[in-house]
Enzyme design. Sequence first.
Site, PDB file in Angstrom:
ATOM      1  N   CYS A   2       0.856  -1.176   0.000  1.00 55.85           N
ATOM      2  CA  CYS A   2       0.000   0.000   0.000  1.00 55.85           C
ATOM      3  C   CYS A   2       0.895   1.229   0.000  1.00 55.85           C
ATOM      4  CB  CYS A   2      -0.933   0.003   1.213  1.00 55.85           C
ATOM      5  SG  CYS A   2      -2.032   1.444   1.260  1.00 55.85           S
ATOM      6  N   GLU A 105      -3.394   0.864  -6.558  1.00 56.89           N
ATOM      7  CA  GLU A 105      -2.377  -0.119  -6.920  1.00 56.89           C
ATOM      8  C   GLU A 105      -2.126   0.026  -8.420  1.00 56.89           C
ATOM      9  OE1 GLU A 105       0.465  -1.745  -6.487  1.00 56.89           O
ATOM     10  OE2 GLU A 105      -0.520  -2.381  -4.621  1.00 56.89           O
TER      11      GLU A 105
END
Length: 223
Positions: A2, A105
């Site tokens: 993340c 992402e």
Amino acid sequence: MCGRFTLTVDERKVLVRFNAVKTVEINYTKRYNIAPSQNVVAIVSDGKENRMGLLRWGLIPSWAKEMNIGYKMINARAETLAEKPAFKRPFRRQRCIIPADGFYEWKGAGKEKQPFYIRLKSGEPFGFAGLWDRWQAPDGTVYHTCTIVTTQANALLADLHPRMPVILRPEDEHLWLDRRLEDPHLLQDLLKSYPAEEMEVYPVSNEVNTAKNDYPALVQRLD
């Protein structure tokens, strides 16, 4: 992993969602592209109540000689929290929740990576499992920093990246914040991949690649 996330709901909604209070005034603003080294909203517990404050993203262990180590510690692997020197003590006693309502992402190779936005289908905010620590610089300045725990990606996200941030189930959040709970086996049981069927992912503009960009258009779905 993340490396960027969002928190776009009102401050009041975060306080209600995590049953928290503000013990200090913070500059709360809606964020569409939160990046490492920036301050992030975090929830901790003192054993009596949940408190909302700010932590710097990128954990600096209390024993670190310099703060640059924080850039390497924006994430912590769930499987090794009880073993790694930087995370072992925070895992036992200094856990936090980092509120979010989505994260990014990237998929692809080289400079042609396509960013994707991931959120719950409900659109509701959720809590990342986090750890925090306190570090004092040589000049006496004190920094309170944090890291986001990651685990194996679920079926929805595995095609983007083998790892994903741990999204705590609402019913487990009070356990994660409970400082009386130090059993690593019980804590590890909380760090599971979030159910894929409750999440959605879609492509977004590559404008999110630049950390200084921070506006609502970043989370809009590309045609």
